[in-house]
Design a protein around this motif. Sequence first.
Motif, PDB file in Angstrom:
ATOM      1  N   SER A  14       0.313  15.017  -7.922  1.00 11.43           N
ATOM      2  CA  SER A  14       0.781  13.756  -7.733  1.00 11.43           C
ATOM      3  C   SER A  14       0.043  12.975  -6.874  1.00 11.43           C
ATOM      4  O   SER A  14      -0.317  11.541  -7.129  1.00 11.43           O
ATOM      5  CB  SER A  14       2.259  13.693  -7.367  1.00 11.43           C
ATOM      6  N   HIS A  15      -0.403  13.403  -5.898  1.00 14.02           N
ATOM      7  CA  HIS A  15      -1.100  12.788  -5.148  1.00 14.02           C
ATOM      8  C   HIS A  15      -2.776  12.269  -5.790  1.00 14.02           C
ATOM      9  O   HIS A  15      -3.031  11.036  -5.734  1.00 14.02           O
ATOM     10  CB  HIS A  15      -1.596  13.502  -3.593  1.00 14.02           C
ATOM     11  N   ALA A  16      -3.158  13.170  -6.315  1.00 12.89           N
ATOM     12  CA  ALA A  16      -4.604  13.036  -7.234  1.00 12.89           C
ATOM     13  C   ALA A  16      -4.304  12.175  -8.164  1.00 12.89           C
ATOM     14  O   ALA A  16      -5.131  11.220  -8.277  1.00 12.89           O
ATOM     15  CB  ALA A  16      -4.887  14.205  -7.927  1.00 12.89           C
ATOM     16  N   ILE A  17      -3.284  11.923  -9.104  1.00 11.04           N
ATOM     17  CA  ILE A  17      -3.087  10.914  -9.980  1.00 11.04           C
ATOM     18  C   ILE A  17      -2.910   9.465  -9.470  1.00 11.04           C
ATOM     19  O   ILE A  17      -3.371   8.520 -10.011  1.00 11.04           O
ATOM     20  CB  ILE A  17      -1.777  11.274 -10.871  1.00 11.04           C
ATOM     21  N   ALA A  18      -2.181   9.564  -8.184  1.00 10.26           N
ATOM     22  CA  ALA A  18      -1.924   8.293  -7.613  1.00 10.26           C
ATOM     23  C   ALA A  18      -3.312   7.704  -7.295  1.00 10.26           C
ATOM     24  O   ALA A  18      -3.575   6.404  -7.611  1.00 10.26           O
ATOM     25  CB  ALA A  18      -1.027   8.382  -6.188  1.00 10.26           C
ATOM     26  N   ARG A  19      -4.259   8.582  -6.858  1.00 12.91           N
ATOM     27  CA  ARG A  19      -5.660   7.781  -6.478  1.00 12.91           C
ATOM     28  C   ARG A  19      -6.554   7.601  -7.705  1.00 12.91           C
ATOM     29  O   ARG A  19      -7.020   6.604  -7.840  1.00 12.91           O
ATOM     30  CB  ARG A  19      -6.422   9.025  -5.674  1.00 12.91           C
ATOM     31  N   LEU A  20      -6.136   8.281  -8.758  1.00  9.22           N
ATOM     32  CA  LEU A  20      -6.905   7.935 -10.145  1.00  9.22           C
ATOM     33  C   LEU A  20      -6.218   6.676 -10.607  1.00  9.22           C
ATOM     34  O   LEU A  20      -7.017   5.964 -11.106  1.00  9.22           O
ATOM     35  CB  LEU A  20      -6.925   9.143 -11.100  1.00  9.22           C
ATOM     36  N   GLU A  21      -4.960   6.563 -10.602  1.00 10.78           N
ATOM     37  CA  GLU A  21      -4.418   5.125 -10.978  1.00 10.78           C
ATOM     38  C   GLU A  21      -4.798   4.218 -10.261  1.00 10.78           C
ATOM     39  O   GLU A  21      -5.300   2.878 -10.753  1.00 10.78           O
ATOM     40  CB  GLU A  21      -2.790   5.162 -10.617  1.00 10.78           C
ATOM     41  N   LYS A  22      -5.125   4.267  -8.905  1.00 13.89           N
ATOM     42  CA  LYS A  22      -5.610   3.223  -7.986  1.00 13.89           C
ATOM     43  C   LYS A  22      -6.932   2.693  -8.538  1.00 13.89           C
ATOM     44  O   LYS A  22      -7.298   1.568  -8.414  1.00 13.89           O
ATOM     45  CB  LYS A  22      -5.523   3.430  -6.600  1.00 13.89           C
ATOM     46  N   ASN A  23      -7.871   3.706  -8.956  1.00 10.99           N
ATOM     47  CA  ASN A  23      -9.093   3.476  -9.530  1.00 10.99           C
ATOM     48  C   ASN A  23      -9.042   2.772 -10.847  1.00 10.99           C
ATOM     49  O   ASN A  23     -10.076   2.448 -11.523  1.00 10.99           O
ATOM     50  CB  ASN A  23     -10.034   4.560  -9.530  1.00 10.99           C
ATOM     51  N   GLY A  24      -7.790   2.887 -11.610  1.00 13.26           N
ATOM     52  CA  GLY A  24      -7.587   2.647 -13.018  1.00 13.26           C
ATOM     53  C   GLY A  24      -8.217   3.487 -13.983  1.00 13.26           C
ATOM     54  O   GLY A  24      -8.376   3.277 -15.163  1.00 13.26           O
ATOM     55  N   TRP A  25      -8.179   4.913 -13.424  1.00 13.71           N
ATOM     56  CA  TRP A  25      -8.760   5.727 -14.535  1.00 13.71           C
ATOM     57  C   TRP A  25      -7.565   6.432 -15.173  1.00 13.71           C
ATOM     58  O   TRP A  25      -7.846   7.038 -16.325  1.00 13.71           O
ATOM     59  CB  TRP A  25      -9.642   6.702 -13.839  1.00 13.71           C
ATOM     60  N   VAL A  26      -6.646   6.371 -14.692  1.00 11.59           N
ATOM     61  CA  VAL A  26      -5.315   7.180 -15.162  1.00 11.59           C
ATOM     62  C   VAL A  26      -4.144   6.149 -15.018  1.00 11.59           C
ATOM     63  O   VAL A  26      -4.232   5.544 -14.002  1.00 11.59           O
ATOM     64  CB  VAL A  26      -5.069   8.507 -14.522  1.00 11.59           C
ATOM     65  N   ARG A  27      -3.304   6.398 -16.090  1.00 17.90           N
ATOM     66  CA  ARG A  27      -1.620   5.546 -15.692  1.00 17.90           C
ATOM     67  C   ARG A  27      -0.771   6.750 -16.182  1.00 17.90           C
ATOM     68  O   ARG A  27      -1.041   7.641 -16.844  1.00 17.90           O
ATOM     69  CB  ARG A  27      -1.664   4.484 -16.502  1.00 17.90           C
ATOM     70  N   ARG A  28       0.301   6.498 -15.463  1.00 18.30           N
ATOM     71  CA  ARG A  28       1.591   7.374 -16.089  1.00 18.30           C
ATOM     72  C   ARG A  28       2.513   6.575 -17.011  1.00 18.30           C
ATOM     73  O   ARG A  28       2.456   5.462 -16.964  1.00 18.30           O
ATOM     74  CB  ARG A  28       2.518   7.574 -14.717  1.00 18.30           C
ATOM     75  N   GLU A  29       2.919   7.321 -17.697  1.00 18.84           N
ATOM     76  CA  GLU A  29       3.970   6.948 -18.718  1.00 18.84           C
ATOM     77  C   GLU A  29       5.276   7.861 -18.594  1.00 18.84           C
ATOM     78  O   GLU A  29       5.270   8.972 -18.474  1.00 18.84           O
ATOM     79  CB  GLU A  29       3.461   7.013 -20.230  1.00 18.84           C
TER      80      GLU A  29
END
Length: 168
Positions: free
Chosen positions: A81-96
């Motif tokens: 969850s922490h890693a995905i949050a960082r990747l979301e911040k970079n615009g590289w991943v989003r959650r659905e």
Amino acid sequence: MDETENDTTTQWLSADEQRVWRAYLHATTLLEDHLDRQLQRDAKMPHIYFGLLVQLSEAPMRRLRMTELAMSAKITRSRLSHAIARLEKNGWVRREDCPSDKRGQFAVLTDDGLEILKETAPGHVAAVRQAFFDRLSPEQQKSLGEIMRIVAEGLQPKEAGADLPWLR
């Protein structure tokens, strides 16, 4: 460690086994550090984040359930969850949100995430090749692959209720 101080049923590592074990630990620590530094330099991300992007890029529609991603990455859900949050911040991943399970979520690789992966992958492959494969003969590569498969198979929990990181 003084073997006489402990229970006599312990089967201590022989000197040769100890050398192999310590060489393995030393090499894997150095390799992980080498790959982490390369990815930090080239993409400002740790090795584990790169691995998550790779897994998402290979998934159907570039998306995986968070629990599946944690399981394949062999990390805890909170670390994921922490890693995905960082990747979301970079615009590289989003959650659905998962439509069939209100508590479930998908991690989805964005177009920007796929682009950074395409830009970073050649340097990463070169680092892996230089640090690992170029140092081994084809026979050594084959033997190491077989050895690692045997070790991994022996460590995969088979029983229900096993203490698995991605369930924590």
